[in-house]
Design a protein around this motif. Structure first.
Motif, short mmCIF file in Angstrom:
data_model
loop_
_atom_site.label_atom_id
_atom_site.label_comp_id
_atom_site.label_asym_id
_atom_site.label_seq_id
_atom_site.Cartn_x
_atom_site.Cartn_y
_atom_site.Cartn_z
N GLY A 1 -59.70 -17.07 16.29
CA GLY A 1 -58.85 -18.19 15.93
C GLY A 1 -59.58 -19.43 15.46
N ARG A 2 -60.85 -19.60 15.89
CA ARG A 2 -61.51 -20.84 15.50
C ARG A 2 -62.23 -20.67 14.18
N ARG A 3 -62.60 -21.80 13.59
CA ARG A 3 -63.41 -21.77 12.37
C ARG A 3 -64.81 -21.37 12.72
N LEU A 4 -65.43 -20.58 11.86
CA LEU A 4 -66.77 -20.10 12.17
C LEU A 4 -67.56 -20.01 10.87
N SER A 5 -68.70 -20.67 10.83
CA SER A 5 -69.53 -20.63 9.63
C SER A 5 -70.24 -19.29 9.54
N ASP A 6 -70.70 -18.95 8.34
CA ASP A 6 -71.48 -17.72 8.16
C ASP A 6 -72.68 -17.72 9.10
#
Length: 207
Positions: free
Chosen positions: A124-129
């Motif tokens: 659900g959360r934003r996650l960078s590469d």
DNA sequence: CTACCGATGCGCT
DNA sequence: GCGCATCGGTAGC
């Protein structure tokens, strides 16, 4: 032939690659590809750690158990262990002739299947590469690995394997992350200057 | 970026 | 019980 990942020229590593002792294997795995053909995942390893039989930090140091059995060989099999009550971590066994040795796969640069990795990691959360594979438990989670993969043969043409695409990168060695025993053996190997390498954290109780 | 802390369950002393 | 080859959130610089 290279499966669904679309990586021409990547040759799966053969068993003999893994039968050369954990430190040598750990160093040489940096720059290799970790491929999950069934899920369409590929990543370039940028950080590994070696554990050997006479090493108090090795899970096989106190003898063979059901859990650590894959560490005792044959080489080229996966050892996947559960730790801290919630995390799985992936090793490749390098132990021949009943010696307990392995290499922990600590971090990688994602190349293919980033959407699948993110779906497994994000929750659900934003996650960078950068956060997909930076750390051993993150890597295992992104690849969907758990205890059912422990003992899996990485050299038998199965879905999960390591491969060489000819890339060669500079490797630096240093002390291992998060271990208490034998904390200063220089058996952590990382791609020099790579932003995909995990944060170095010495264990609070490390000598 | 670093530092701290709690989560959470299993293997072993 | 104790300790763990960790991680994510929060606080602070």
């Amino acid at each position: 032939m290279t499966p669904a990942t679309g990586l021409p020229g990547a040759a799966p590593l053969e068993r003999s690659f893994f039968a050369r002792g954990a430190p040598a294997v750990a160093r040489d795995l940096v720059g290799m590809l970790l491929v999950h053909a069934h899920d369409g995942l590929a990543a370039r390893l940028v950080e590994t750690e070696a554990y050997t039989e006479d090493d108090p930090a090795c899970h096989g140091y106190r003898g063979r158990t059901e859990r650590n059995a894959p560490l005792f060989g044959p080489p080229g099999h996966a050892y996947v262990y559960f730790t801290y009550g919630m995390h799985w971590c992936l090793n490749t066994a390098t132990g021949a002739a009943g010696r307990a040795e392995g290499v922990l796969l600590r971090a990688a640069e994602p190349i293919a299947g980033l959407d699948v990795m993110r779906a497994r990691r994000a929750g659900g959360r934003r996650l960078s590469d950068r956060d997909l594979l930076r750390g051993p438990a993150r890597l295992a989670q992104a690849y969907g690995l758990d205890g059912t993969w422990s003992g899996h043969d990485l050299c038998d043409g199965g879905p999960l394997y390591l491969a060489d695409d000819g890339a060669r990168i500079e490797v630096e060695a240093g002390p291992r992350v998060g271990v208490v025993a034998a904390a200063d053996r220089p058996w952590r190997f990382a791609a020099a200057g790579s932003r995909w390498v995990s944060a170095y954290k010495r264990h609070p109780r490390a000598g």
